[in-house]
Design a protein around this motif. Structure first.
Motif, PDB file in Angstrom:
ATOM      1  N   UNK A   1      -8.681  -2.236  -9.014  1.00 39.88           N
ATOM      2  CA  UNK A   1      -7.511  -1.685  -8.332  1.00 39.88           C
ATOM      3  C   UNK A   1      -6.239  -1.991  -9.115  1.00 39.88           C
TER       4      UNK A   1
ATOM      5  N   UNK B   1       6.604  -0.479 -12.458  1.00 37.14           N
ATOM      6  CA  UNK B   1       5.895  -0.198 -11.214  1.00 37.14           C
ATOM      7  C   UNK B   1       5.025  -1.369 -10.769  1.00 37.14           C
TER       8      UNK B   1
ATOM      9  N   UNK C   1       0.825  -1.200   0.000  1.00 34.75           N
ATOM     10  CA  UNK C   1       0.000   0.000   0.000  1.00 34.75           C
ATOM     11  C   UNK C   1       0.860   1.250   0.000  1.00 34.75           C
TER      12      UNK C   1
ATOM     13  N   UNK D   1      -5.925   0.402 -11.792  1.00 30.49           N
ATOM     14  CA  UNK D   1      -5.363   1.663 -11.313  1.00 30.49           C
ATOM     15  C   UNK D   1      -3.849   1.566 -11.213  1.00 30.49           C
TER      16      UNK D   1
ATOM     17  N   UNK E   1      -5.973  -5.856  -1.260  1.00 31.94           N
ATOM     18  CA  UNK E   1      -6.923  -4.946  -1.910  1.00 31.94           C
ATOM     19  C   UNK E   1      -6.174  -3.892  -2.700  1.00 31.94           C
ATOM     20  N   UNK E   2      -4.952  -3.549  -2.258  1.00 35.12           N
ATOM     21  CA  UNK E   2      -4.208  -2.519  -2.965  1.00 35.12           C
ATOM     22  C   UNK E   2      -3.771  -2.982  -4.349  1.00 35.12           C
TER      23      UNK E   2
ATOM     24  N   UNK F   1       2.087   1.801  -3.448  1.00 33.88           N
ATOM     25  CA  UNK F   1       1.026   2.238  -4.358  1.00 33.88           C
ATOM     26  C   UNK F   1       0.670   3.689  -4.106  1.00 33.88           C
TER      27      UNK F   1
ATOM     28  N   UNK G   1      -9.660   2.117   2.248  1.00 32.83           N
ATOM     29  CA  UNK G   1      -8.835   1.270   1.393  1.00 32.83           C
ATOM     30  C   UNK G   1      -9.747   0.322   0.638  1.00 32.83           C
ATOM     31  N   UNK G   2      -9.521  -0.070  -0.487  1.00 33.56           N
ATOM     32  CA  UNK G   2      -8.396   0.392  -1.308  1.00 33.56           C
ATOM     33  C   UNK G   2      -8.584   1.844  -1.722  1.00 33.56           C
ATOM     34  N   UNK G   3      -7.456   2.484  -1.883  1.00 34.53           N
ATOM     35  CA  UNK G   3      -7.524   3.916  -2.128  1.00 34.53           C
ATOM     36  C   UNK G   3      -8.152   4.188  -3.486  1.00 34.53           C
ATOM     37  N   UNK G   4      -9.189   4.994  -3.408  1.00 37.63           N
ATOM     38  CA  UNK G   4      -9.793   5.443  -4.656  1.00 37.63           C
ATOM     39  C   UNK G   4      -9.028   6.674  -5.101  1.00 37.63           C
ATOM     40  N   UNK G   5      -8.536   6.562  -6.243  1.00 39.50           N
ATOM     41  CA  UNK G   5      -7.600   7.567  -6.757  1.00 39.50           C
ATOM     42  C   UNK G   5      -8.231   8.957  -6.752  1.00 39.50           C
TER      43      UNK G   5
END
Lengths: 1232, 149
Positions: free
Chosen positions: B26, B41, A1101, B29, B86-87, A1104, A1213-1217
């Motif tokens: 995700x 990445x 995380x 993303x 989840x990430x 990311x 989480x998960x991070x919404x952009x």
């Protein structure tokens, strides 16, 4: 068997009653049990006879009872039985008591009466017996006396003529004897006869017949007797005597009864019994001999006594003297005595011959040989005969000693008699007296009376019993009713308790359930928001998603309502205690609702009185919720007219009715001042003791109104005034219920009040405390001193009216205009009339009062005119508005214009206005704060400006920056006031949508900023395209006096109203288009230059997020846990401090990081702790670094927790952009 | 010819991963974040994820073997695993983690063990899938082509 069943039944009955009614059972217990056992005793004896018959019935009863008991409603029946039994028992007891009393009374009375009567009767009988005895004695005595006298006289005479030798002497002697005997006989009238029987057989006798009243002299023939014979032996005497009696010739000669003279010739008669006396043999001892004789001349027996007459030598008996008396007088006396008592007396000889009776029946038996004495048993009198027979039968010949008999109850021929006998023991003539008195005579009355008494007593007892029973019936009836009522009450209480319990369960369940439901709902809405922002949706899909979101919001609102309600009901709602600006909250609320109302053609007016404290303590969210619910309710039912939210403070000293003008209008200023002073003093005093104060509010609408019968029930949950409401207006009927519970919770009350005219008037008061030292005098500029005059050109009549009243109360003269023409007329009147002459007026048809007002305005010296113009007055549909604007522009030198914008005023108009120099623009509705703000702005401006300033000063001033307007839009308030959906998740959703917009907005803002630098101080109008500016709020800047200070502080907005989704959609679409087109360019720049501290323990995380942020140009420092984060910050802070120390002049306005992204769950120190630590350390510097929480717990409670520890925002989480970017932007742009 | 086929294969494979629920947006993303500055990445993050996850799974296995099981610690580990999964968009693992946490909360040892097995299984699947995908990508890159987005 039957007994047992009965007993169990009765016990069951008893137990049921005692179970069902413990209160009742307590006093009833023991007596009832006793009574029951007694009754069962009775019943057992009774039941044995009737074993078979009632058994089935009893069993049936039992069954019924059991059934009833099972049904739980046996109280009535069992109580009925117990009452019945008790009643019966009491009655029986009463009956027994009364019966016993009666019998005893009767018995004792009777016994005593009988006893005393018996005593009396005995006395009477004794008396009755004594009398005849006495008489008898008298008779006997007198007879005996006479006899004795005769004897003495005879002895004397015979002594004189002792030894008669010759016939002559003898005759002389006899003559002499005859004379004295006559004398004696004549002197004793009662005597029947005196007889002298000589030894020689000569008999001399006087006889008196009482019936014929004749007196006779009876003598025997003398010729037969010789003197010598007198000397013969005793034996010879006897024989001779008897012989003489038989053979002698008797003569009877009637005599004159008085004189004793011979009246007729003597006649010969046979020997007479009458004068038959006892012979000398019977009286040898000289004691009187008694003899009973009968005579044909009398019908009663005769009693004769005989005594011997002796010669001088007292050796031999010369003659015998006999006296005969009739017993008639004794019988007479007896008759007299007994007649009164209707009894009978008779005398018998010892042999049983009747001597005398009290009746008239003959005593003698007329036989062939003449009358004979009669036996008592043969008496012709029935009673005497029966009595004698009874005596004979009972005693026979064996009489008790003394012959005394006392019999109280002798049955003689069917009747009861008293029989008493006595014995008269005379020498040679013993006699028995018997007295017979009918018992009826003495005791008859007693017996009769006893019977009557018994009857009377019994009837009286029966009466008493009946009355007693009736009384008991009535009494126990009452008791049984009471019992029934109690039983009912108990069952009701029980039912209520159960109902309450179930209700409690229900609300508990609701509270839990709705909380559980809310969480996924929040997620649904949040996800929908993200989905809406997505760019790959087709139009149809978009519409659907929007629809889903709308529905979800509605559902969420409902859930929230239920949750609120159940929270309050279960007592879990705890009101916050925090200071808040009540006025501002309400203003925000009205702002928000006015947007809705404009669509409805309804005017929303806020009318708060001046004495309402600015800052109060309480739960602002809940207060706002109350009013939001009320107002939204009003809006729902109001199609045209107005909705007024009135507020005032209950204060007896200050007459705070905003609707009334102050009475001393001539000097309003001083009045106001004193009022304020008083108010202040009062408040200070009050605050020292108890700074709670009562605030009154009214929500007044012109809707359809509520039927008075529903005024109470509308506040019940799920209750609506009209069932059709749901169909037409929707809603669940929870709003008002929540309002009431909240108001009650705040120590207030709400009710519907009768209103003149159409609509509803809800009145409520709240008990809110004011901060102890927070009562500040409301700062007020003395407008009157500045000569300010206001012309209100507004559409809404109600708002205008209230505003003008308030203004004039504060010493500001006002004019009102409701339409364009009126405004132009006023303007003409004011300015043209002044510049030109007054002949012009004829054109204008101003109303009289208005004119006078205009006159007063004209009289003012150097007035500053402010015209508040509703943009709605201009004709916006065509291009006429521009001309109108130009027209107004002509006056811009003389007056100041303040424009009331609608929420949907197009940007073009705003631009045009601004171009013309009209910088005073506020959104509708107009309320006090806005008005004050306008006034102050104008006054300040006129201060700064020299009075002889250029006429086109407005433009100049705006450029100089002397006058500026700061519109502050504070969205944080609206989280709470967005109607009743104070839900967090929705807010985050809305935030996500809106804050993206903000980001865009900021871009615009920065463009503006980067443009002409002079604009920095200028008004920055917040014009977000597409999004409604519904909740814009202007706020006066307290530091307006200084010309240079802040400009745009914070621009943030949100769109909480789901009804405006279409606009959001278009907005989103626009935005998304822009994203797709110049994505790269935009994104690269968004976070340019921001320094961000990222605290995240998960490497993935961390990586990311770092990349995400760095891609947008931010500088990211990543740390692994909370401790590191705090350290990183602290060392920076220290460095900063050092730097500040070194460079004193430099203003330290930049914290080391612009933003911190904080994971909540981290090893060593979690996000919450870290945040607390950071916030603590920040206290030294006064910074506030925005901290955004990152958490995987997508629950609202987490958000609350996050915000509580001092975080500013919250990301899941998960991070919404996109969400992250927008959040960061909204936070970082707040503080430059 | 080969390149085009490879590219198509990659796209198909990736789509199948999405469809079968191994990955979610995700991951997309993540891919979007990859650019010239960070050319590897995704691979970097995913390998980080592998390392981290393996560590966590080992810890979990160890923790569950203990006599006295520290559920708090297990919960923290699972939470981390869930976060990282989840990430990168490893949806299935993430979902299993949620179940796992529920068991943890209930202190259900059997459930935890079962879940751990499942998580391990899912994780290995994801790992092989991702690795094969990266292999495809590498093949494409080696062949001189570009990875289709």
């Amino acid at each position: 068997m039957a007994e047992k069943s009965f007993e169990t039944t009765s016990q069951a009955c008893c137990s049921t009653s005692s179970e069902s009614s413990p209160i009742l059972a307590l006093p009833m217990d023991t007596p009832l049990r006793k009574v029951l056992s007694r009754i069962s005793g009775f019943a057992s004896s009774w039941g044995k006879k009737t074993v078979t018959a009632p058994r089935g019935r009893r069993i049936f009863h039992r069954d019924v009872e059991q059934d009833e008991f099972q049904n739980g409603s046996a109280h009535c029946l069992s109580s009925y039985y117990s009452v019945f039994v008790a009643r019966l028992a009491i009655m029986v007891m009463l009956a027994i008591l009364i019966g016993l009393l009666t019998v005893l009374t009767w018995h004792f009375t009777r016994v005593y009466t009988t006893k005393s009567l018996n005593t009396l009767a005995y006395g009477l009988r004794y008396e009755l017996l004594q009398r005849p005895i006495l008489r008898m004695w008298n008779v006997l005595n007198s007879t005996s006396e006479i006899t004795t006298a005769q004897v003495k006289l005879s002895e004397y005479v015979i002594k004189r003529y002792s030894k008669p030798t010759n016939q002559a002497e003898l005759i002389e002697l006899y003559q002499m004897m005859k004379d004295i005997t006559w004398a004696l006989f004549a002197s004793h009238k009662a005597l029947n006869a005196i007889t002298i029987n000589y030894r020689n057989g000569f008999v001399q006798a006087f006889h008196r017949d009482h019936r014929s009243n004749n007196t006779f002299y009876i003598y025997s023939d003398l010729a037969n007797y010789s003197i010598s014979d007198t000397q013969s032996s005793q034996q010879g005497w006897n024989d001779q005597f008897i012989h003489g009696n038989e053979s002698a010739i008797w003569y009877r000669q009637p005599l004159d009864p008085v004189t004793g003279e011979k009246q007729g010739k003597p006649s010969q008669i046979p020997p007479e019994d009458l004068i038959n006396i006892a012979g000398p043999s019977q009286v040898p001892d000289g004691v009187a001999s008694w003899h009973v004789a009968v005579s044909k001349y009398t019908d009663s027996p005769l009693l004769s006594a005989a005594l011997p007459v002796r010669d001088a030598s007292n050796r031999s008996i010369v003659a015998i003297v006999g006296v005969t008396t009739a017993l008639y007088s004794v019988g007479q006396l007896m008759k007299e005595l007994v007649e009164v008592h209707s009894g009978y007396i008779y005398l018998t000889s010892q042999e049983g011959y009747l001597l005398a009776t009290s009746t008239n029946t003959p005593l003698l038996n007329n036989t062939a040989n003449g009358p004979k004495l009669m036996m008592a048993t043969n008496s012709e009198d029935r009673v005497i005969r029966m009595g004698a027979q009874w005596l004979q039968k009972t005693y026979g010949n064996k009489f008790p000693p003394g012959h005394v008999v006392h019999v109280e109850k002798a049955n003689l021929g069917g009747q009861h008699y008293y029989i008493d006998s006595f014995f008269l023991n005379l020498k040679r003539l013993p006699m028995v007296g018997v007295i017979i008195i009918p018992r009826k005579y003495i005791m008859g009355k007693v017996d009769e009376r006893a019977l009557k008494t018994l009857v009377i007593l019994i009837s009286a007892s029966v009466c008493i019993l009946v009355i007693g029973c009736v009384c008991i019936l009535i009494l126990t009836n009452g008791v049984s009713k009471e019992m029934k009522l109690r039983a009912e009450l108990i069952s009701h209480l029980d039912a209520r308790r159960r109902a309450e319990a179930s209700s409690n369960y229900k609300s508990q369940f609701l509270a839990n359930m709705s909380h559980e439901l809310r969480t996924p709902m929040a997620a649904v809405i949040g996800l929908l928001d993200i989905l809406i922002c997505d760019d790959c949706l087709t139009n149809e899909q978009y519409a659907m998603v929007t629809q889903i979101r709308k529905c979800s919001t509605a559902l969420l609102r409902l859930l929230n309502n239920i949750l609120d309600l159940s929270k309050v009901e279960s007592g879990k709602l705890v009101l916050e205690e925090a200071e808040f600006d009540l006025g501002r909250e309400l203003e925000g609320l009205v702002d928000m609702f006015s947007v809705q109302c404009i669509n409805h053609n309804v005017e929303t007016v806020l009318d708060l009185s001046d004495d309402i404290p600015k800052v109060v303590r309480g739960d602002s969210a809940r207060v706002v919720q109350v009013f939001a619910n009320l107002i939204s309710n009003s809006i729902k039912f109001t199609t045209s007219g107005h909705i007024i939210l009135r507020g005032w403070c209950e204060n007896p000293i200050v007459s705070s009715d905003s609707g009334k003008l102050s009475p001393d209008q001539k000097n309003p200023l001083s009045a106001l001042k004193t009022k304020l002073k008083q108010h202040g003093n009062h408040m200070k005093k009050a605050s020292k003791k108890d700074n709670k104060m009562i605030l009154w509010f009214e929500v007044d609408d012109t809707g359809c109104g509520i039927d008075p019968s529903k005024w109470e029930s509308v506040f019940e949950s799920f209750e609506q005034a009209d069932p059709s409401t749901t169909r037409t207006h929707g809603g669940t009927g929870l709003g008002l219920c929540i309002v009431r519970t909240l108001v009650n919770k705040m120590g207030g009350e709400i009710k519907v009040v009768k209103k003149n005219g159409q609509g509803t008037l809800m009145r409520l008061f709240l008990l809110l405390s004011t901060p102890a030292d927070g009562i500040e005098q409301q700062r007020r500029i003395d407008f009157a001193k500045h000569g300010v005059a206001v012309i209100l050109a507004l559409h809404g009549s109600m708002g205008r009216l209230i505003m003008s009243k308030w203004l004039s109360k504060n010493g500001v003269p006002t004019l009102e205009a409701s339409e364009w023409n009126e405004l132009t007329q006023i303007l003409h009147e004011l300015f043209h009339a002044r510049t030109t002459n007054s002949g012009f007026d004829t054109h204008y048809s101003l109303a009289k009062p208005l004119r006078s007002k205009v006159q007063t305005l004209q009289d003012m010296k150097n007035p500053v005119y402010i015209i508040v113009v509703d943009l709605g007055l201009l004709d916006l549909s065509t291009d006429i508005w521009k001309e109108q604007l130009n027209f107004l522009d002509k006056f811009s030198g003389q007056v100041k214009f303040a424009w009331m914008l609608n929420h949907d005023t197009s940007n073009a108009i705003k631009m045009e206005l601004r171009r013309k120099g009209h910088i005073l623009m506020v959104n509708k509705p107009l309320y006090k704060a806005k008005m004050l703000h306008i006034l102050e702005a104008v006054v300040k401006e006129s201060y700064v400006e020299p009075p002889n300033g250029s006429p086109n000063g407005t433009k100049g001033t705006s450029k100089q920056g002397d006058s500026h307007e700061c519109l502050e839009i504070d969205s944080s308030q609206f989280e709470t006031c967005s109607s009743d959906d104070s839900d967090i998740s929705e807010m985050t959703g809305a935030n996500s949508a809106s804050s993206v917009g903000v980001g865009e907005q900021l871009k615009e803002g920065t463009v503006l900023k980067s443009g002409p630098p002079t604009l920095r101080n200028c008004l920055v109008e917040f014009t977000r395209l597409g999004l409604e500016v519904n909740n814009l709020r202007t706020e006066e800047d307290q530091c307006n006096g200084r010309p240079k200070l802040h400009d745009t502080k914070d621009v943030k907005c949100e769109n909480p109203d789901s009804s405006e989704q279409p606009s959001v959609r278009s907005n989103a679409k626009d935005r998304d288009n822009s994203y797709t087109t110049n994505k790269a360019a935009n994104e690269q720049k968004t976070l340019e230059g921001l320094r961000i501290l990222l605290a995240e323990d998960t490497p993935v995380l961390q990586r990311v997020a770092t990349i995400m942020l760095e891609k947008m140009g931010a500088v990211v420092v990543a740390v692994g846990d909370g401790v590191q984060a705090v350290e990183a910050l602290n060392c920076d802070l220290d460095r900063d401090e050092n730097r500040t120390n070194r460079l004193q002049t430099e203003i330290c306005d930049s914290p080391p990081y612009d933003l911190i992204l904080m994971d909540c769950q981290m090893p060593m120190m979690d996000g919450y702790e870290a945040t607390k630590a950071i916030r603590k350390s920040e206290e030294r510097t006064g910074w506030h670094i925005p901290i955004v929480a990152l958490t995987a717990h997508a629950m609202s409670s987490d958000k609350e927790k996050c915000l509580q520890v001092g975080m500013d925002a919250y990301l899941t989480k998960p991070i919404d952009y996109k969400l992250m970017v927008s959040t960061i932007l909204s936070l970082t742009k707040r503080s430059p | 010819m080969d390149l085009v086929q490879l590219q198509r294969q990659l796209v198909d494979y990736r789509t199948s991963l999405y469809h079968e629920g191994f990955l979610d947006e995700q991951f997309t993303q993540l891919q979007e974040l990859q650019d010239e500055n960070n050319p590897d990445f995704v691979v970097e993050v995913v390998s980080l994820y592998f390392e981290d996850s393996e560590r966590l799974l080992n810890e979990l296995s160890k923790a569950l073997e203990q006599q006295i099981i520290d559920f708090k610690r297990i919960d923290a580990h699972v939470h981390q695993l869930k976060g990282s999964s989840s990430s990168i968009g490893a949806q299935r693992v993430q979902k299993l983690c949620i179940v796992f946490r529920n068991y943890c909360e209930a202190q259900n040892v059997e459930g935890c063990l079962k879940c751990l097995q499942q998580v391990k299984h899912e994780y290995s699947i994801v790992k092989t899938k991702l690795e094969s995908m990266f292999q495809l990508e590498r093949q494409i890159l080696n062949a001189g082509g570009s990875v289709p987005v």
